[in-house]
Motif scaffolding. Structure first.
Motif: not given
Length: 341
Positions: A138-143, A165-170, A190-196, A214-215
């Motif tokens: 969750y969140d923006h962590i150091d992967i 992992v969230p898409a926000s981690l890019k 990768i969840y929370g992406a612009p598209e599946s 999906q989130k």
């Protein structure tokens, strides 16, 4: 060719299951199920080891002879059953279930504030012979911290590792490629992406990276659908004996709390103070292992109860058990109702 003196038997791995409004036959060998009316279920569960087809028909006052003939022949033609003059030669499927694994599955959650020893948790799960590990970031962590901790599992017996992992981690293609190469058992979502979509970061590799729009939230509810049902020997035998979602499962939330499942309220310890092996031996932790669908309200009336995996918490009201997070299938109407989530 059917003879009224013969017996009709389902193959031992073809299991009839009755629901309130509709029934089905689970074919454990083929991993499929056949929906049938409750009337056929009632015919199929008559003791065919004792009663021949003539006796079965007489139990229904010979009112359904032609229908019974058609039902049996359909099941024979589609390899669900057979005729025999000597049913004593065939045995019913043993319903015993056991597993050599102290823990079958686990979910481990981490966020930017998690301060427990992730590598140590992975090591403990390895020592418990865990087979399926799901890691939720969750969140923006150091992967890199997670990747470093995963190294301890390179020679473990864990068969599948799911990394969410969230898409926000890019994460770059380079990072994804490195994870895929270094950890062949990891499946990345990768969840929370612009598209599946699914992409391959390695040429000629069947292990795609899954992107979903999906989130994944701390309180995300489970999704139930017929497409997620599992028909198999292992699933069925576990389901008739245990709660398949919670049996031999241990979860660690983002604070290090040890739970039956990450979304449950009950906390049995914390990995900063307790060994997982000690916690899972406690009777209060194992209590929900045994709350199978056959004794849970609504679920016990559902024909899908032996193929549905639910991690929902369970509460007792009076003498009855209820799932807190219930699905949208209504077994009393045989319909899927709109989700309220």
């Amino acid at each position: 060719m059917m003879n009224n003196e013969d017996h009709f038997l389902l193959f031992s791995t073809c299991i009839p299951v009755k629901g309130f409004e509709s029934s089905l036959i689970m074919d454990l060998d083929k991993g499929e199920y056949l929906e049938i009316p409750n009337e056929l279920f009632d015919i199929l569960v008559e003791d065919h080891f004792t009663h021949n087809i003539k006796k079965i028909k007489s139990l229904f006052n010979n009112d359904y002879d032609e229908g019974i003939n058609q039902y049996f022949q359909y099941l024979v033609d589609n390899h669900y059953g057979f005729y025999t003059s000597d049913p004593s030669r065939f045995q019913k499927l043993p319903l015993h279930f056991d597993s050599p694994h102290k823990i079958i599955s686990s979910v481990v959650a981490i966020n930017k504030d998690s301060n427990y020893d992730l590598a140590n948790v992975f090591h403990q799960l390895h020592m418990l012979d865990c087979q399926l590990l799901q890691i939720r970031v969750y969140d923006h962590i150091d992967i890199t911290r997670t990747i470093e901790a995963l190294k301890i599992l390179k020679k473990s017996s864990i068969r599948i590792i799911e990394l969410y992992v969230p898409a926000s981690l890019k994460l770059s293609d380079e990072v994804l490629k490195k994870i895929t190469v270094d950890f062949p058992r990891i499946l990345i979502t990768i969840y929370g992406a612009p598209e599946s979509k699914k992409i391959s970061v390695l040429k000629n590799s069947p292990r795609d990276i899954t992107y979903t729009d999906q989130k994944l939230l701390y309180d995300s509810k489970e999704v139930y659908s017929t497409g997620l049902f599992t028909v198999s020997h292992e699933m069925y035998l576990e389901a008739v004996n245990y709660n398949t979602g919670l049996h031999r499962k241990v979860c660690i939330d983002h604070e290090g709390n040890i739970k039956n499942y990450v979304s449950h309220n009950a906390i049995f310890g914390n990995v900063k103070d307790n060994l997982i092996a000690d916690i899972i031996q406690k009777e209060e932790f194992k209590e929900k292992y045994y709350l199978k669908n056959d004794i849970i309200e609504k679920c016990k009336d559902c024909q899908f109860r032996y193929m549905c995996l639910s991690n929902s918490d369970i509460e007792k009201k009076g003498e009855n058990y209820y799932k807190i997070d219930t699905c949208t299938y209504n077994p009393y109407k045989n319909t899927w109702e709109p989700s309220t989530h």
